[in-house]
Every structure is written in C-alpha cells, then in structure tokens.
Design a protein around this motif. Structure first.
Motif, mmCIF file in Angstrom:
data_model
loop_
_atom_site.group_PDB
_atom_site.id
_atom_site.type_symbol
_atom_site.label_atom_id
_atom_site.label_comp_id
_atom_site.label_asym_id
_atom_site.label_seq_id
_atom_site.Cartn_x
_atom_site.Cartn_y
_atom_site.Cartn_z
ATOM 1 N N VAL A 297 -3.455 -9.301 3.730
ATOM 2 C CA VAL A 297 -3.377 -8.961 2.488
ATOM 3 C C VAL A 297 -2.641 -7.468 2.966
ATOM 4 O O VAL A 297 -1.613 -6.949 2.301
ATOM 5 N N ARG B 148 2.361 2.574 2.893
ATOM 6 C CA ARG B 148 3.206 1.526 2.761
ATOM 7 C C ARG B 148 4.505 1.747 3.460
ATOM 8 O O ARG B 148 5.043 2.644 3.429
ATOM 9 N N ALA C 81 -5.904 -1.661 -0.400
ATOM 10 C CA ALA C 81 -6.099 -2.685 0.607
ATOM 11 C C ALA C 81 -6.553 -2.116 1.884
ATOM 12 O O ALA C 81 -7.115 -2.467 2.698
ATOM 13 N N THR D 161 -4.620 3.163 0.129
ATOM 14 C CA THR D 161 -4.658 2.291 -0.737
ATOM 15 C C THR D 161 -5.899 1.382 -0.791
ATOM 16 O O THR D 161 -6.468 1.570 0.217
ATOM 17 N N VAL E 58 0.812 -7.953 3.786
ATOM 18 C CA VAL E 58 1.915 -8.340 2.494
ATOM 19 C C VAL E 58 2.037 -7.162 1.750
ATOM 20 O O VAL E 58 2.932 -6.691 1.282
ATOM 21 N N ARG E 59 0.869 -6.416 1.377
ATOM 22 C CA ARG E 59 1.002 -5.251 0.521
ATOM 23 C C ARG E 59 1.562 -4.026 1.135
ATOM 24 O O ARG E 59 2.021 -3.457 0.458
ATOM 25 N N LEU E 60 1.165 -3.571 2.401
ATOM 26 C CA LEU E 60 1.599 -2.533 3.015
ATOM 27 C C LEU E 60 2.722 -2.725 4.006
ATOM 28 O O LEU E 60 3.165 -1.476 4.508
ATOM 29 N N ARG E 61 3.026 -3.947 4.181
ATOM 30 C CA ARG E 61 4.156 -4.233 5.220
ATOM 31 C C ARG E 61 3.717 -3.733 6.694
ATOM 32 O O ARG E 61 4.648 -3.153 7.334
#
Length: 131
Positions: free
Chosen positions: A64, A125, A8, A6, A67-70
C-alpha cells in the motif's frame, strides 16, 4: 512535496512497531526454554506464528505504501525480512538451529533498522517525474 505523515505511513509505522515487539520476545522465550522451562518452547512457537503473521501483514501494508506514496524501499525491506522469517520459521520447525539462530539475529537487526527508518521522519509522496 508533502511533509506530513499520511495514513498509509502511520499504518506502516504501527505494523512495523508491533512486528518489532513480537520478534523481540522470541529470544526471550528461547532463552527461558534453554534454562529448562520446557513450556517456553510452546510460547516460542506461538510467538513465531504471531511474528510471521505480522511480517506478512507488514508486507501488505508495504505494498500500500509503495502504491500510494510511490516509495519502494519499505516493500523491498519488508520482502527481505519476511523471506528471512519464513526460512527461519521452517528451520526452527526442522530443528536446524545452525540456521535458525543466526538468521533470527539477522532478522531482528534488520527489523530494528526498518523501525528506525520509518520513525525517523515523515515519508512524503514522491511526485511522478515528467517524461
């Protein structure tokens, strides 16, 4: 599960790579200083500023990623590296070489491990678990 890398993740890879390049120069500048080239201490100080700044930027990108990919491990690893760098920075300013030098070695080793981990494969993710 997603198997592509990704944006991120690419951002995290980029900042970890830049951070590693910056930190790798620090022992070089310190070594040149110890050979008698006293201007290298200025380069070592500038490198410390750059390295620390990249460490804090890496911390933001790691948040980030979390948050985005856990994925929490990039954040937790970065917190440890940034904390060690901060202690090392102030130990260097204070002239506490007994702490500054070994902590520098540990910090470089930790960042190398992190570099290998982020380039090893795509970070997918993590899907939320059903409750």
């Amino acid at each position: 599960m997603q198997r592509t890398t990704t944006p991120a993740r690419w951002a995290f890879r980029a900042v970890v790579s830049a951070h590693l390049v910056a930190i790798a120069g620090q022992p070089v500048f310190a070594g040149v200083y110890l050979t008698g080239d006293f201007d290298s201490l200025r380069w070592h100080a500038l490198g410390a500023d750059l390295t620390s700044s990249l460490g804090y930027l890496q911390l933001i990108v790691a948040i980030v990623v979390w948050v985005r990919l856990r994925r929490s491990w990039p954040f937790l690893g970065t917190v440890a590296v940034a904390a060690a760098e901060t202690v090392q920075y102030f130990a260097g300013l204070d002239g506490a070489l007994w702490l500054h030098v070994p902590l520098g070695v540990i910090t470089i080793a930790a960042l190398v491990v992190q570099f290998v981990a982020v380039w090893r494969g795509p970070l997918a993710r993590r899907e939320a678990r059903d409750a």
